[in-house]
Design a protein around this motif. Structure first.
Motif, short mmCIF file in Angstrom:
data_model
loop_
_atom_site.label_atom_id
_atom_site.label_comp_id
_atom_site.label_asym_id
_atom_site.label_seq_id
_atom_site.Cartn_x
_atom_site.Cartn_y
_atom_site.Cartn_z
N TYR A 32 0.77 -1.20 0.11
CA TYR A 32 -0.12 0.07 0.05
C TYR A 32 0.77 1.27 0.06
O TYR A 32 0.52 2.40 -0.38
N LEU A 33 1.93 1.16 0.42
CA LEU A 33 3.11 2.30 0.27
C LEU A 33 3.24 2.84 -1.07
O LEU A 33 3.78 3.92 -1.32
N GLY A 34 3.40 1.69 -1.89
CA GLY A 34 3.67 2.08 -3.28
C GLY A 34 5.21 2.52 -3.31
O GLY A 34 6.01 2.24 -3.00
N GLU A 35 5.38 3.46 -4.19
CA GLU A 35 6.64 4.28 -4.55
C GLU A 35 7.18 5.03 -3.56
O GLU A 35 8.15 5.55 -3.70
N VAL A 36 6.43 4.97 -2.36
CA VAL A 36 7.02 5.70 -1.15
C VAL A 36 8.32 4.94 -0.79
O VAL A 36 9.15 5.53 -0.44
N LEU A 37 8.47 3.72 -0.99
CA LEU A 37 9.50 2.68 -0.56
C LEU A 37 10.49 2.90 -1.68
O LEU A 37 10.19 2.93 -3.01
N PRO A 38 11.85 2.74 -1.34
CA PRO A 38 12.94 2.95 -2.37
C PRO A 38 13.25 1.30 -3.19
O PRO A 38 12.65 0.43 -2.71
N VAL A 39 13.79 1.63 -4.22
CA VAL A 39 14.34 0.33 -4.80
C VAL A 39 15.33 0.08 -4.04
O VAL A 39 16.15 0.95 -3.28
N VAL A 40 15.63 -1.26 -3.84
CA VAL A 40 16.75 -2.02 -2.85
C VAL A 40 17.60 -2.64 -3.68
O VAL A 40 17.21 -3.68 -4.52
N VAL A 41 18.89 -2.72 -3.43
CA VAL A 41 19.92 -3.45 -3.85
C VAL A 41 20.77 -4.13 -3.10
O VAL A 41 20.57 -3.73 -1.89
N ARG A 42 21.43 -5.05 -3.27
CA ARG A 42 22.30 -5.87 -2.15
C ARG A 42 23.55 -4.80 -1.90
O ARG A 42 23.88 -4.15 -2.90
#
Length: 489
Positions: free
Chosen positions: A181-191
């Motif tokens: 539900y937070l959608g694009e509020v959350l960042p893209v994540v990488v290792r």
């Protein structure tokens, strides 16, 4: 491209609570240069904020100092940045801060923490609090502000280590469905160890870091300290003792803990870095005294006439979860030195209990144990901890998270291709750390001293269980191990 006569070095940047530290390190662990710059914060009760703009100014100052000590024949191979775990803010679409940063120990998100079933110190409750208090924005972790400035390209992906306490599923490497539900509020994540971009021209001018230098995704400061300790092979553990106590280890698989006391970071190579953070530590020691002199005097009280559970702040998180736990002392110290000794010993008893809990969970703990953190500067306390734990310990030459980030930046080069200037193949993170982490001291437990502390340790376990903080199954397991150690000795 390397030229004949050139050396290569890596830059680690540590965003701490009170300062930023930059450290320039070669492939063999030689520190070529360093720099620091202070940070200030705002504390008011449970509130703890920092101005994100201060971070960049401090990074510029610390990095220029470190890079000014670099020879013209030293090439910078890359850099990585670590920050305090759980520190979060909101930024706009270009990565510019919209809010103050809520620091790792900000305690305002009580309702949000209860709603998502997390501790108030974790980032997700604080992010939800910020969204409610300030309105729309992108959830951003502390190092992301700096890597965005360095690369000049707006928002950058965050690393899975900093995202862990925002609810990221490190095992499946996705944001879980309940956060959709937070959608694009959350960042893209990488290792961690992934390449985020290169230092842009404007950042190069501000920091002294050459333009084009690879910017590598980092890890939290606790994981950075673990890398700096070299505790990266399964069964190895790093005990970080500062204001509070943090244990972080290495495992081929996650350490399962239904109580949520132990959590697992994903290492850059896909293995696991389990750990937990206690509220005991050097923060429980009195101020305004000379620590070295008190250490000397404390040696006469082994064991102390008092038994202390030295919480630096109310509530315990590891080796058990007890939000209502408070510091206590059983018995009356006969002097200030005896009281000092009781705190030193109480921290070491808790450290031993943490290892007992890890054993109870089935975590591998048979590898080397390394001491880092500010308290590792105390030779007396190091030996005392070694005696109480009854196991070999080691202390590295450098005990700073910034070194861990330099190692990670080197791994990003060595771990994915041919090692510069040698023609050899890719190296694992433990192999890179073995070359760059120098062990200063090896500590051996003294059996006669270990035996002195058996009875007070057992009393502490009993007291914690009686108070309802330590679960009986763990207390029983601890006593069984203690009895076995006594028989074996």
């Amino acid at each position: 491209m390397m030229f004949e006569g050139e050396a290569e070095a890596w830059l680690g940047i540590d965003l701490g609570t009170q300062s930023v530290r930059a450290l320039l390190v070669t492939a063999d662990g030689t520190a070529l240069g360093g720099g620091t710059a202070p940070l200030t914060g705002r504390r008011d009760g449970v509130r703890h904020e920092q101005d994100p703009g201060e971070w960049w100014k401090a990074v510029c100052t610390a990095s220029r100092a470190a890079m000014s000590q670099r020879s013209a024949r030293v090439r910078l191979g890359g850099l990585a940045v670590c920050g305090t775990s759980g520190t979060v803010l909101l930024t706009d679409a270009q990565g510019r801060p919209l809010t103050p940063a809520l620091m790792y120990d900000d305690g305002r998100a009580v309702e949000e923490a209860a709603r998502v079933g997390m501790q108030t110190s974790w980032a997700l409750p604080k992010a939800l609090w910020l969204l409610d208090a300030y309105g729309p924005g992108r959830v951003t972790h502390q190092p992301d502000v700096i890597t965005a400035q360095l690369t000049g390209g707006g928002p950058v992906p965050t690393d899975s280590s900093h995202a862990l306490k925002t609810g990221y599923d490190a095992e499946h490497e996705v944001w879980p469905p309940q956060l959709a539900y937070l959608g694009e509020v959350l960042p893209v994540v990488v290792r961690p160890g992934s390449r985020l971009g290169e230092v842009c021209g404007a950042a190069a001018e501000a920091t002294g870091i050459p333009a084009g230098t690879p910017v590598i995704a980092g890890m939290t400061d606790g994981c950075a300290a673990q890398i700096a300790s070299g505790a990266l092979r399964s069964g190895a553990w790093n005990s970080v003792l500062g204001t509070t106590l943090v244990l972080k280890g290495a495992s081929a698989s996650p350490v399962r803990d239904d109580a949520g006391v132990v959590y697992n970071h994903r290492a850059p190579d896909g293995s696991w870095l389990p750990g937990g953070a206690s509220s005991v530590g050097a923060g429980a020691l009195p101020t305004g005294v000379d620590p070295a002199k008190m250490d000397d005097r404390a040696a006469a009280y082994e064991p102390s006439g008092a038994l202390t559970y030295p919480l630096a702040s109310p509530g315990e998180r590891f080796p058990f979860l007890a939000p209502d736990a408070t510091a206590f002392t059983l018995g009356t110290p006969v002097s200030a030195a005896d009281s000092w000794a009781a705190v030193l010993q109480g921290v070491a008893f808790t450290e031993r209990l943490c290892l007992d809990y890890l054993h109870y969970l089935g975590a591998p703990i048979d590898g080397p144990l390394t001491f880092t953190g500010g308290a590792a500067r105390s030779a007396y306390w190091n030996q005392l901890r070694t005696d109480i734990l009854g196991r070999l310990a080691r202390v590295p030459e450098q005990i700073e998270p910034a070194l861990g980030m330099a190692v990670l930046a080197a791994y990003a080069a060595y771990g994915t291709g041919t090692e510069a200037g040698t023609g050899t193949g890719a190296r694992t993170l433990p192999e890179v750390a073995d070359r760059m982490v120098r062990i200063r001291t090896l500590l051996h437990p003294r059996a006669s001293h270990t035996a002195r502390f058996t009875e007070p340790y057992a009393r502490l376990v009993d007291e914690l269980e009686t108070r309802g903080w330590l679960p009986t199954p763990l207390a029983t397991h601890t006593r069984t191990r203690l009895n076995q150690d006594t028989i074996d000795s």
